[in-house]
Every structure is written in C-alpha cells, then in structure tokens.
Scaffold this motif. Structure first.
Motif, short mmCIF file in Angstrom:
data_model
loop_
_atom_site.label_atom_id
_atom_site.label_comp_id
_atom_site.label_asym_id
_atom_site.label_seq_id
_atom_site.Cartn_x
_atom_site.Cartn_y
_atom_site.Cartn_z
N PHE A 171 -60.46 35.93 14.45
CA PHE A 171 -60.04 36.69 15.61
C PHE A 171 -61.27 36.73 16.93
N ARG A 172 -62.34 36.73 16.35
CA ARG A 172 -63.49 36.68 17.34
C ARG A 172 -63.50 35.29 18.02
N THR A 208 -60.86 33.25 18.46
CA THR A 208 -59.58 32.92 19.10
C THR A 208 -59.59 33.92 20.48
N ASP A 209 -60.64 34.44 20.94
CA ASP A 209 -60.90 35.31 22.23
C ASP A 209 -60.19 36.66 21.84
N ARG A 210 -60.05 37.10 20.68
CA ARG A 210 -59.52 38.50 20.75
C ARG A 210 -60.90 39.19 20.08
N ILE A 211 -61.80 39.39 20.83
CA ILE A 211 -63.07 39.76 20.29
C ILE A 211 -63.15 41.34 20.01
N LEU A 212 -62.16 42.19 20.44
CA LEU A 212 -62.23 43.51 20.15
C LEU A 212 -61.40 43.72 18.96
N THR A 213 -60.44 42.90 18.67
CA THR A 213 -59.81 43.16 17.39
C THR A 213 -60.60 42.41 16.17
N GLY A 214 -61.41 41.44 16.37
CA GLY A 214 -62.23 41.20 15.52
C GLY A 214 -63.15 42.12 15.20
#
Length: 79
Positions: free
Chosen positions: A22-23, A25-31
């Motif tokens: 997830f980090r 794929t530009d979903r850093i907060l979720t990752g």
C-alpha cells in the motif's frame, strides 16, 4: 498452540507485506496503519504467546546466577 503461533506469525508477515505494498501504491497512510497494527500484534500478542510456550515446564532457578549455580560452574571450570 504451536500451529496457532505459526499461523499468526505468517499472518503478521503477510500484513506487513501488504502494508508495504500500500505504501508503494500511494496509499501511504493506509500502509502505515497496516504496518503499525502488525507490529503491535507481533509485540503484544505473538511475543507473549511465544514466551509462554517456550518457558512452559522450565525452572527459572536453572537459568539464574545463584550461589549454587556459581559453585557448579566453578567446579566445571567455567568462569
């Protein structure tokens, strides 16, 4: 219990891998959240279970440096 530990350990490793995915794929907060929850689960769930399983049936007295154990070590020539 050992099978449960293995399954939980593998699940935690998979969750950490998913968090890093997830980090990327530009979903850093979720990752970051997934990685953080995985680390907390490994520290507060997996580690205590591991310690309980590994120390079951063992005497702590055998692993401490008491006077009796020091005498045994000196007799064997271990300083």
């Amino acid at each position: 219990m050992k099978l449960f530990m293995k399954i939980l350990g593998i699940a935690i490793l998979i969750a950490i891998g998913i968090g890093f995915y997830f980090r990327l794929t530009d979903r850093i907060l979720t990752g970051d959240r997934i990685i953080g929850i995985s680390v907390l689960a490994s520290a507060f769930i997996l580690m205590p279970i591991f310690l309980i399983v590994r120390w079951r049936g063992k005497k702590l007295k055998d692993y401490t440096l008491s006077d009796e154990n020091m005498k045994k070590m000196r007799e064997k020539g271990i300083d």
